[in-house]
Every structure is written in structure tokens, then in C-alpha cells.
Design an enzyme around this catalytic site. Structure first.
Site, PDB file in Angstrom:
ATOM      1  N   ARG A 120       0.831  -1.209   0.000  1.00  0.00           N
ATOM      2  CA  ARG A 120       0.000   0.000   0.000  1.00  0.00           C
ATOM      3  C   ARG A 120       0.861   1.253   0.000  1.00  0.00           C
ATOM      4  NH1 ARG A 120      -4.264   1.059   4.790  1.00  0.00           N
ATOM      5  NH2 ARG A 120      -2.315   1.356   5.936  1.00  0.00           N
ATOM      6  N   ARG A 170      11.083  25.998  -2.467  1.00  0.00           N
ATOM      7  CA  ARG A 170       9.626  25.933  -2.326  1.00  0.00           C
ATOM      8  C   ARG A 170       8.924  26.422  -3.590  1.00  0.00           C
ATOM      9  NH1 ARG A 170       4.841  28.120  -0.630  1.00  0.00           N
ATOM     10  NH2 ARG A 170       3.702  26.888   0.918  1.00  0.00           N
ATOM     11  N   HIS A 200       5.032  25.240  -5.738  1.00  0.00           N
ATOM     12  CA  HIS A 200       3.918  24.311  -5.776  1.00  0.00           C
ATOM     13  C   HIS A 200       4.111  23.226  -6.831  1.00  0.00           C
ATOM     14  CE1 HIS A 200       1.992  27.179  -3.169  1.00  0.00           C
ATOM     15  NE2 HIS A 200       0.909  26.419  -3.082  1.00  0.00           N
ATOM     16  N   LYS A 207      -2.712   7.197   1.365  1.00  0.00           N
ATOM     17  CA  LYS A 207      -2.289   7.422   2.756  1.00  0.00           C
ATOM     18  C   LYS A 207      -1.297   8.583   2.788  1.00  0.00           C
ATOM     19  CE  LYS A 207      -1.350   4.727   6.944  1.00  0.00           C
ATOM     20  NZ  LYS A 207      -2.619   5.030   7.603  1.00  0.00           N
ATOM     21  N   GLU A 212     -15.784   6.881   7.482  1.00  0.00           N
ATOM     22  CA  GLU A 212     -14.846   6.145   8.346  1.00  0.00           C
ATOM     23  C   GLU A 212     -14.496   7.004   9.548  1.00  0.00           C
ATOM     24  OE1 GLU A 212     -11.162   5.383   6.317  1.00  0.00           O
ATOM     25  OE2 GLU A 212     -11.084   7.390   5.465  1.00  0.00           O
ATOM     26  N   LEU A 224      -9.824   5.175   3.421  1.00  0.00           N
ATOM     27  CA  LEU A 224      -8.570   4.430   3.297  1.00  0.00           C
ATOM     28  C   LEU A 224      -8.887   2.956   3.495  1.00  0.00           C
ATOM     29  CD1 LEU A 224      -5.410   4.589   3.074  1.00  0.00           C
ATOM     30  CD2 LEU A 224      -5.407   4.437   5.565  1.00  0.00           C
TER      31      LEU A 224
END
Length: 291
Positions: free
Chosen positions: A51, A99, A101, A146, A178, A202
Site C-alpha cells: 500500500r 519551495r 507548488h 495514505k 470512516e 482508506l
């Protein structure tokens, strides 16, 4: 002395340094896994690592280690830190770059870290059951990944804590999705129901193991969405997660479930789940800290 993994090397924790422009820190641009350890052995590590690799791939991150290499590294870390009962945390980010995006150059090295923690089994709560609250699910629409972006989960969990509860059961409109850090199940007339494993939840590893258990032992389990009304009128409600295992929910927003005590289905599933743990990791021994 505690050890961690940083980019494939096991080093002392105080030597591990991450640049302030790591994209995990700046953007939450990465994914993670938490794997349970019993008797010094990882439980369902293959499923967790698969996963992990899938989540990374879903956001365009290539894991620079094979499943076997990651498993070996984590086993070494557990041994090095002498973890008998606990967890191992694994995280990968898109790496360090100024930095911006937009993604950095494709050749930018990823950052992967792992560490362990001693964590007791919540046996007391599993025996007595826990309380939960209901809260609107405000998270993004790819909950199947996740991701490190857990702010919605954190806000939900904090609401539960402030209400003196163990978990927050989330819903989108009238549909239950969930928990803030768990999957949720209801039991009605001997059948277990849980939300389908789509983009709104998930697909928990403990959830999947519970499905296998039900299939093996001819326990009826259906993947279908259910409403808040069905939740509140269920015979039993339970949650599952890596650290909570199979946890009965006996109170939701002050309303008792099954008279405020764990039901027979929950107890049966706990026993069957413990048997699965013992097959992989050896006999479970309850310690004073688990009561």
C-alpha cells in the site's frame, strides 16, 4: 540509544537531519505507513508495504527501494531498537527543493525515514468498548491515498478528544465514511456492513484482514455505504485500525450501542483477529500495561 532509518541507512536518531525545504515539511508532499509489531515481528508487513508503494505511485513518487529491501531495513531497525511490542513508522516525501507548488525536477532524490515506538495493545478498551462522536467529513476526495496531509483527520480526532471520546466517526451528508484514524463497521441482524473501499476511505490493512477472517469463517460482511440512521440503530458498531485492532464502539454522541457494552460479534472478531496475529507473530502475552 535509539536508531532511525534515513534514506536507506540506519543511524542514531540525534544524527538524523531533514532540510527545512523538504517537501514533506513544506507541503505534506508524501505518504506514510504504520506497521504493528508483536513479539519483535511485523504484522501484515507485505500488505502495508504494498500500500505504501501504491500510495506513493498515486501521487507520482517512485520508491527507490524494493519491497524486500524495505522489509529487511525495517526488520533491522526493529531489532536494533529492541521493539517487542510497538509500531514502525515509514514515510517518503518528494524530497528537497526550493519551495514551489509545481513538482521539482524528476531527478530530485526522495527523502525516506522510518522510526519505531513502543506501543502497548489497548486491551482494556477492547474489552470495555469506547465512545465516539459524529462529525462531518471535511477531507479531500482521495482518502484512499495514505497521504501526509492529515489536517482534516486531526481536527476530527481533536473534536473527539475534547468530547472525552476515543474516535470521531465521519460522514458526508447522511453517509458514514470512516473514523478519523480507523475504518468503521456496523452489525445488523448478524451481517456486518462497511463503506466500500473507494476514494472516500482508506482501505485499512486491518479492515482487509477482517474481511479475510469473515470470508474464512462464513461471517456475512457486505461492502456498502450506510447512513447515520443505520449507524445509530445498529446492533453493534466497531472500528478497526493498526493500533486499535478490533475496537467495539459502545456510545455515539451519548447514545448507547448494544446497551453500552461490546456485542458478541465484536468479541468473536477480536478472538479471530488475535488468532491471525499469533499465526504470523507468535503467542500474544498480556502485560500489566495492556490492562
Amino acid at each position: 540509544m535509539e536508531f532511525v532509518i534515513l534514506n536507506g541507512e540506519i543511524i542514531e536518531r540525534n544524527e538524523a537531519k531533514i532540510d527545512v525545504e523538504d517537501r514533506g515539511y513544506q507541503f505534506g508532499d508524501g505518504v506514510y505507513e504504520v506497521i504493528r509489531v508483536y513479539n519483535g515481528k511485523m504484522f501484515t508487513s507485505k500488505e502495508h508495504l504494498e500500500r505504501f508503494e501504491k500510495s506513493a505511485g498515486n501521487i507520482g513518487i517512485s520508491v527507490p527501494y524494493s519491497l524486500g529491501e524495505m522489509s529487511s531495513l525495517l526488520e533491522q531497525l526493529i531489532l536494533k531498537n529492541d521493539i517487542q511490542l510497538g509500531t514502525v513508522y515509514l514515510q517518503i516525501t518528494r524530497g528537497i527543493s526550493p519551495r514551489n507548488h509545481a513538482f521539482p525536477h524528476a531527478e530530485t532524490p526522495t527523502t525516506m525515514v522510518a522510526y519505531t515506538r513502543q506501543v502497548e495493545r489497548p486491551v482494556g478498551n477492547m474489552k470495555s468498548g469506547v465512545k465516539a462522536i459524529l462529525t462531518e467529513d471535511i477531507r479531500w476526495l482521495r482518502c484512499d491515498i495514505k497521504s501526509l496531509n492529515l489536517l482534516g483527520n486531526l481536527l476530527a480526532k481533536q473534536k473527539a478528544v475534547e468530547a472525552g471520546c476515543f474516535e470521531a466517526i465521519q460522514h458526508r451528508g447522511e453517509t458514514v465514511t470512516e473514523g478519523s484514524s480507523s475504518n468503521v463497521f456496523i452489525v445488523k441482524d448478524g451481517t456486518i456492513f462497511t463503506h466500500p473501499a473507494d476514494n472516500l476511505i482508506l482501505n485499512g490493512i486491518t479492515r482487509k484482514k477482517l474481511q479475510e477472517i469473515c470470508s474464512t469463517h462464513s461471517i456475512r460482511l457486505e461492502e456498502r455505504s450506510f447512513s447515520i440512521e443505520e449507524l445509530m440503530h445498529a446492533d453493534e458498531v466497531l472500528m478497526s485500525s493498526t493500533t486499535a485492532e478490533i475496537m467495539p464502539i459502545i456510545d455515539i454522541d451519548g447514545n448507547k450501542v448494544n446497551g453500552g457494552v461490546p456485542g458478541e460479534m465484536s468479541k468473536k472478531l477480536q478472538e479471530l483477529f488475535e488468532a491471525e496475529i499469533e499465526i504470523q507473530c507468535g503467542q500474544l502475552v498480556t502485560t500489566p500495561g495492556e490492562i
